[in-house]
Design a protein around this motif. Sequence first.
Motif, PDB file in Angstrom:
ATOM      1  N   GLY A 143       0.704  -1.168  -0.111  1.00  0.00           N
ATOM      2  CA  GLY A 143       0.016   0.166   0.008  1.00  0.00           C
ATOM      3  C   GLY A 143       0.758   1.241  -0.017  1.00  0.00           C
ATOM      4  O   GLY A 143       0.571   2.260  -0.834  1.00  0.00           O
ATOM      5  N   GLU A 144       1.940   1.247   0.810  1.00  0.00           N
ATOM      6  CA  GLU A 144       2.868   2.380   0.967  1.00  0.00           C
ATOM      7  C   GLU A 144       3.681   2.557  -0.328  1.00  0.00           C
ATOM      8  O   GLU A 144       3.957   3.501  -1.129  1.00  0.00           O
ATOM      9  CB  GLU A 144       3.726   2.462   1.965  1.00  0.00           C
ATOM     10  CG  GLU A 144       3.149   2.130   3.593  1.00  0.00           C
ATOM     11  CD  GLU A 144       2.787   3.757   3.888  1.00  0.00           C
ATOM     12  OE1 GLU A 144       3.380   4.716   3.114  1.00  0.00           O
ATOM     13  OE2 GLU A 144       1.985   3.916   4.721  1.00  0.00           O
ATOM     14  N   ARG A 145       4.233   1.392  -1.018  1.00  0.00           N
ATOM     15  CA  ARG A 145       5.008   1.135  -2.129  1.00  0.00           C
ATOM     16  C   ARG A 145       4.356   1.873  -3.067  1.00  0.00           C
ATOM     17  O   ARG A 145       4.671   2.802  -3.971  1.00  0.00           O
ATOM     18  CB  ARG A 145       5.693  -0.180  -2.326  1.00  0.00           C
ATOM     19  CG  ARG A 145       6.343  -0.328  -3.646  1.00  0.00           C
ATOM     20  CD  ARG A 145       6.974  -1.752  -3.882  1.00  0.00           C
ATOM     21  NE  ARG A 145       5.693  -2.495  -4.628  1.00  0.00           N
ATOM     22  CZ  ARG A 145       5.657  -2.610  -5.830  1.00  0.00           C
ATOM     23  NH1 ARG A 145       6.364  -1.910  -6.734  1.00  0.00           N
ATOM     24  NH2 ARG A 145       4.651  -3.312  -6.397  1.00  0.00           N
ATOM     25  N   GLU A 146       3.209   1.186  -3.478  1.00  0.00           N
ATOM     26  CA  GLU A 146       2.427   1.675  -4.596  1.00  0.00           C
ATOM     27  C   GLU A 146       1.747   3.143  -4.785  1.00  0.00           C
ATOM     28  O   GLU A 146       1.827   3.715  -5.735  1.00  0.00           O
ATOM     29  CB  GLU A 146       1.078   0.654  -4.802  1.00  0.00           C
ATOM     30  CG  GLU A 146       1.802  -0.851  -5.031  1.00  0.00           C
ATOM     31  CD  GLU A 146       0.583  -1.956  -4.842  1.00  0.00           C
ATOM     32  OE1 GLU A 146      -0.580  -1.720  -4.561  1.00  0.00           O
ATOM     33  OE2 GLU A 146       0.935  -3.031  -5.075  1.00  0.00           O
ATOM     34  N   THR A 147       1.553   3.543  -3.532  1.00  0.00           N
ATOM     35  CA  THR A 147       1.114   4.894  -3.139  1.00  0.00           C
ATOM     36  C   THR A 147       2.260   5.763  -3.771  1.00  0.00           C
ATOM     37  O   THR A 147       1.968   6.804  -4.178  1.00  0.00           O
ATOM     38  CB  THR A 147       0.700   5.215  -1.788  1.00  0.00           C
ATOM     39  OG1 THR A 147      -0.388   4.439  -1.600  1.00  0.00           O
ATOM     40  CG2 THR A 147       0.280   6.638  -1.581  1.00  0.00           C
ATOM     41  N   ALA A 148       3.573   5.620  -3.262  1.00  0.00           N
ATOM     42  CA  ALA A 148       4.661   6.333  -3.454  1.00  0.00           C
ATOM     43  C   ALA A 148       4.887   6.079  -5.089  1.00  0.00           C
ATOM     44  O   ALA A 148       5.501   7.239  -5.654  1.00  0.00           O
ATOM     45  CB  ALA A 148       6.010   5.785  -2.730  1.00  0.00           C
ATOM     46  N   LEU A 149       4.785   5.029  -5.539  1.00  0.00           N
ATOM     47  CA  LEU A 149       5.136   4.817  -7.065  1.00  0.00           C
ATOM     48  C   LEU A 149       3.826   5.774  -7.868  1.00  0.00           C
ATOM     49  O   LEU A 149       4.347   6.307  -8.930  1.00  0.00           O
ATOM     50  CB  LEU A 149       4.943   3.338  -7.278  1.00  0.00           C
ATOM     51  CG  LEU A 149       5.116   2.930  -8.780  1.00  0.00           C
ATOM     52  CD1 LEU A 149       6.408   3.446  -9.202  1.00  0.00           C
ATOM     53  CD2 LEU A 149       4.630   1.599  -9.031  1.00  0.00           C
ATOM     54  N   TRP A 150       2.790   5.621  -7.654  1.00  0.00           N
ATOM     55  CA  TRP A 150       1.562   6.303  -8.149  1.00  0.00           C
ATOM     56  C   TRP A 150       1.480   7.658  -8.229  1.00  0.00           C
ATOM     57  O   TRP A 150       1.058   8.612  -9.060  1.00  0.00           O
ATOM     58  CB  TRP A 150       0.418   5.545  -8.369  1.00  0.00           C
ATOM     59  CG  TRP A 150       0.426   4.017  -9.231  1.00  0.00           C
ATOM     60  CD1 TRP A 150       0.987   2.912  -8.387  1.00  0.00           C
ATOM     61  CD2 TRP A 150      -0.119   3.863 -10.337  1.00  0.00           C
ATOM     62  NE1 TRP A 150       0.784   1.865  -9.213  1.00  0.00           N
ATOM     63  CE2 TRP A 150       0.121   2.546 -10.483  1.00  0.00           C
ATOM     64  CE3 TRP A 150      -0.559   4.454 -11.611  1.00  0.00           C
ATOM     65  CZ2 TRP A 150      -0.078   1.789 -11.749  1.00  0.00           C
ATOM     66  CZ3 TRP A 150      -0.681   3.785 -12.608  1.00  0.00           C
ATOM     67  CH2 TRP A 150      -0.496   2.678 -12.872  1.00  0.00           C
TER      68      TRP A 150
END
Length: 169
Positions: A143-150
């Motif tokens: 959730g954190e990784r994908e939020t940072a990515l997008w």
Amino acid sequence: HMLRSSTYACRSRVHSGCVRAEISYIMVKPDGVQRGLVGEIVGRFERKGFTLRGLKLFTPGKELAEEHYKDLSQKPFFKDLVDYITSGPVVAMVWEGDGVVKSARKLIGSTNPLEAEPGTIRGDLAVQTGRNVVHGSDSPENGERETALWFGSGSVEQWQPALAPWLRE
Ligand code: ADP
């Protein structure tokens, strides 16, 4: 305030300072957007009681799609998956709430829509794994990784819904 727009939340009930609020990266995939299901999908998370922290519509590039699905890069369907995700606009969202990652996966339903329970998004609205209308992070870390990515790190909104006391005691 330094933490205002980050993915961290300061909650008044936590006395020992700031705690990291759980977030999930949820995305209406291109088929969901083309089929006019954005309102339906957003509505399910809203009505459940989670908090919307970020939302944008755009067509993702190949690099972003490949990074998002990097764990699947060895799968035979990887190229088709990247073509699908980059085929048109998606609605990228971040939703917050205790337990949001697991709960969102339940609301979304099984990867194969034919196996997804009625009442779930995929169970109600889709028929094929390759066109399963929505993505949801599979762990709080993702959730954190994908939020940072997008959304880029530190770029999602931090706010307190006025309804919060009516959702959690
Ligand atoms: P989920 O999206 O439910 O977390 P996975 O992480 O296993 O599922 O797969 C990511 C996405 O890749 C799926 O939502 C689906 O769009 C696609 N996908 C998974 N398995 C297949 C498959 N066997 N054939 C085609 N596409 C697939």
